[in-house]
Scaffold this active site. Sequence first.
Site, PDB file in Angstrom:
ATOM      1  N   LEU A   1      -8.556   1.339  -2.794  1.00 10.20           N
ATOM      2  CA  LEU A   1      -8.755   1.062  -1.372  1.00 10.20           C
ATOM      3  C   LEU A   1      -7.445   0.898  -0.586  1.00 10.20           C
ATOM      4  CD1 LEU A   1     -10.694   0.382   0.951  1.00 10.20           C
ATOM      5  CD2 LEU A   1     -10.711  -1.994   0.135  1.00 10.20           C
TER       6      LEU A   1
ATOM      7  N   ASN B   1       3.374   9.153 -15.444  1.00 11.22           N
ATOM      8  CA  ASN B   1       2.430   8.874 -14.366  1.00 11.22           C
ATOM      9  C   ASN B   1       3.112   8.216 -13.174  1.00 11.22           C
ATOM     10  OD1 ASN B   1      -0.182   9.158 -13.490  1.00 11.22           O
ATOM     11  ND2 ASN B   1      -0.801   7.120 -14.155  1.00 11.22           N
TER      12      ASN B   1
ATOM     13  N   ARG C   1     -20.268   4.793  -3.245  1.00  7.76           N
ATOM     14  CA  ARG C   1     -19.585   5.588  -4.279  1.00  7.76           C
ATOM     15  C   ARG C   1     -20.296   5.336  -5.603  1.00  7.76           C
ATOM     16  NH1 ARG C   1     -13.166   4.603  -5.291  1.00  7.76           N
ATOM     17  NH2 ARG C   1     -13.915   2.587  -6.049  1.00  7.76           N
TER      18      ARG C   1
ATOM     19  N   TYR D   1     -12.121   4.930 -19.183  1.00  5.47           N
ATOM     20  CA  TYR D   1     -11.058   3.959 -18.862  1.00  5.47           C
ATOM     21  C   TYR D   1     -11.513   2.548 -19.233  1.00  5.47           C
ATOM     22  CZ  TYR D   1      -8.545   0.641 -15.961  1.00  5.47           C
ATOM     23  OH  TYR D   1      -7.859  -0.466 -15.527  1.00  5.47           O
TER      24      TYR D   1
ATOM     25  N   PHE E   1      -8.075  -8.574 -11.648  1.00  2.96           N
ATOM     26  CA  PHE E   1      -9.100  -8.194 -10.690  1.00  2.96           C
ATOM     27  C   PHE E   1      -8.550  -7.013  -9.869  1.00  2.96           C
ATOM     28  CE2 PHE E   1     -12.754 -10.774 -11.596  1.00  2.96           C
ATOM     29  CZ  PHE E   1     -12.253 -11.369 -12.741  1.00  2.96           C
TER      30      PHE E   1
ATOM     31  N   SER F   1      -8.614  -5.716 -17.797  1.00  8.41           N
ATOM     32  CA  SER F   1      -9.155  -5.518 -16.455  1.00  8.41           C
ATOM     33  C   SER F   1     -10.507  -6.205 -16.309  1.00  8.41           C
ATOM     34  CB  SER F   1      -9.317  -4.014 -16.225  1.00  8.41           C
ATOM     35  OG  SER F   1     -10.113  -3.776 -15.099  1.00  8.41           O
TER      36      SER F   1
ATOM     37  N   LYS G   1     -10.239  -0.273 -22.237  1.00  7.45           N
ATOM     38  CA  LYS G   1      -9.840  -1.675 -22.019  1.00  7.45           C
ATOM     39  C   LYS G   1     -10.577  -2.583 -23.004  1.00  7.45           C
ATOM     40  CE  LYS G   1      -6.806  -1.125 -18.781  1.00  7.45           C
ATOM     41  NZ  LYS G   1      -5.388  -1.209 -19.153  1.00  7.45           N
TER      42      LYS G   1
HETATM   43  N1  UDP Z   1     -13.326   1.687  -1.405  1.00 11.25           N
HETATM   44  C1  UDP Z   1     -13.645   2.286  -0.204  1.00 11.25           C
HETATM   45  N2  UDP Z   1     -12.948   3.382   0.187  1.00 11.25           N
HETATM   46  C2  UDP Z   1     -11.946   3.920  -0.564  1.00 11.25           C
HETATM   47  C3  UDP Z   1     -11.611   3.293  -1.805  1.00 11.25           C
HETATM   48  C4  UDP Z   1     -12.336   2.193  -2.181  1.00 11.25           C
HETATM   49  O1  UDP Z   1     -14.554   1.843   0.498  1.00 11.25           O
HETATM   50  O2  UDP Z   1     -11.366   4.940  -0.168  1.00 11.25           O
HETATM   51  C5  UDP Z   1     -14.064   0.484  -1.826  1.00 11.25           C
HETATM   52  C6  UDP Z   1     -14.807   0.687  -3.138  1.00 11.25           C
HETATM   53  O3  UDP Z   1     -16.082   1.217  -2.894  1.00 11.25           O
HETATM   54  C7  UDP Z   1     -14.852  -0.743  -3.684  1.00 11.25           C
HETATM   55  C8  UDP Z   1     -13.574  -1.385  -3.148  1.00 11.25           C
HETATM   56  O4  UDP Z   1     -13.149  -0.549  -2.065  1.00 11.25           O
HETATM   57  O5  UDP Z   1     -15.954  -1.424  -3.149  1.00 11.25           O
HETATM   58  C9  UDP Z   1     -12.453  -1.434  -4.176  1.00 11.25           C
HETATM   59  O6  UDP Z   1     -12.304  -0.152  -4.748  1.00 11.25           O
HETATM   60  P1  UDP Z   1     -11.073   0.225  -5.659  1.00 11.25           P
HETATM   61  O7  UDP Z   1     -11.262   1.657  -6.091  1.00 11.25           O
HETATM   62  O8  UDP Z   1      -9.798  -0.101  -4.971  1.00 11.25           O
HETATM   63  O9  UDP Z   1     -11.179  -0.754  -6.906  1.00 11.25           O
HETATM   64  P2  UDP Z   1     -12.416  -1.048  -7.907  1.00 11.25           P
HETATM   65  O10 UDP Z   1     -12.954  -2.375  -7.496  1.00 11.25           O
HETATM   66  O11 UDP Z   1     -13.366   0.070  -7.808  1.00 11.25           O
HETATM   67  O12 UDP Z   1     -11.742  -1.135  -9.229  1.00 11.25           O
END
Ligand code: UDP
Length: 343
Positions: free
Chosen positions: A204, A39, A299, A153, A182, A128, A157
């Site tokens: 993100l 990966n 999302r 996933y 986190f 996690s 965990k």
């Molecule tokens: N997020 C976003 N746009 C993206 C990816 C993530 O707005 O392209 C937001 C997502 O909705 C969440 C936060 O960023 O509120 C963190 O998302 P991530 O997938 O990084 O981690 P998670 O907290 O879901 O494990």
Amino acid sequence: MFDKPLILVAGGAGYIGSHVTVELVEAGYEVLIGDNFSNCDRTCYEGVKQILGREVPLVEIDFCDRTATDNLFATYPIAAVIHFAAFKAVGESVTEPLKYYRNNLLSLLNVVESAERHGCRNILFSSSATVYGEAEVQPVTEQSPRLPATSAYGQTKQMSEDILRDVVASKGLVRGIALRYFNPIGAHPSALIGELPRGVPNNLVPYITQTAVGKRQMLSIFGGDYPTPDGTCLRDFIDVVDLARAHVAAVTRMVEDKMEQPYEIFNVGTGKPVSVMQLVEAFERVNGLKLNYKIVDRRPGDIVAIWADTSLAEQKLGWKATRTLDETLASAWAWECHLAEQK
Ligand code: UDP
């Protein structure tokens, strides 16, 4: 062969594993990396060697291979193992649950079984904050209830935590620590190692940096109508180097025989909620650039808010996050720029 305690970092060529390897070596440990590059590529492994200015032993191994895992533990005097060798894409785990159950659980079973059989007493598992789900009370402590997982996933965990807990309780041959991460972000200050998502990033910060560098056209901010101060989700973004140092503290607690319980759990976060919008704005300010973004629908599956109570880690591990969000976001951008220069 090894003068210092030898730590097996299973999955040590990946994002978090590579940062942990650097911090462990800098803290005086010997590290043996086990990875099958399923990966990730070799970028971070090469970066680790460059940062440390020395070779780091690497065994190419699939921890789902029971015999190979057992041989590894039979061959090396492993003082502690840190288990990172797992798949981590939440969405993919929903469409391909078997892949996740097979890889993430089998590798853990093999590692724990071989550790027990060959006298490796100490097992550190990378868990996690996903185990808390949509917690009613914030910040979450280690005592907060684990809610039913919404993805395979997340399920792996929870199941992995339980497997470790039960094995520790059974014969007393091994002890375990689970670190609940986190949202790990950022990169090493050298910009030689960092997160390297395959394909379109789910998380993100990689999406932000790839948008800033021009690999992606636009960042979608998922949801602007949440019941939060600015309408976007709240998360606890933890710098990956800080996170790596929590592993060093946990390993030291184990190998120096300082654990108070044979199985312990610690939250690893900053303790501070930051909204998605705040993070985007901080990224723009710190790095002096403008991001192309728009607010779109929520999302599915996202939780509104989660952040850590970190007092237990502070008390028992003597660890807390030290890097500022600005430093972390500058490091994430420096890493993306480093990758762009390699092309
Ligand atoms: N997020 C976003 N746009 C993206 C990816 C993530 O707005 O392209 C937001 C997502 O909705 C969440 C936060 O960023 O509120 C963190 O998302 P991530 O997938 O990084 O981690 P998670 O907290 O879901 O494990």
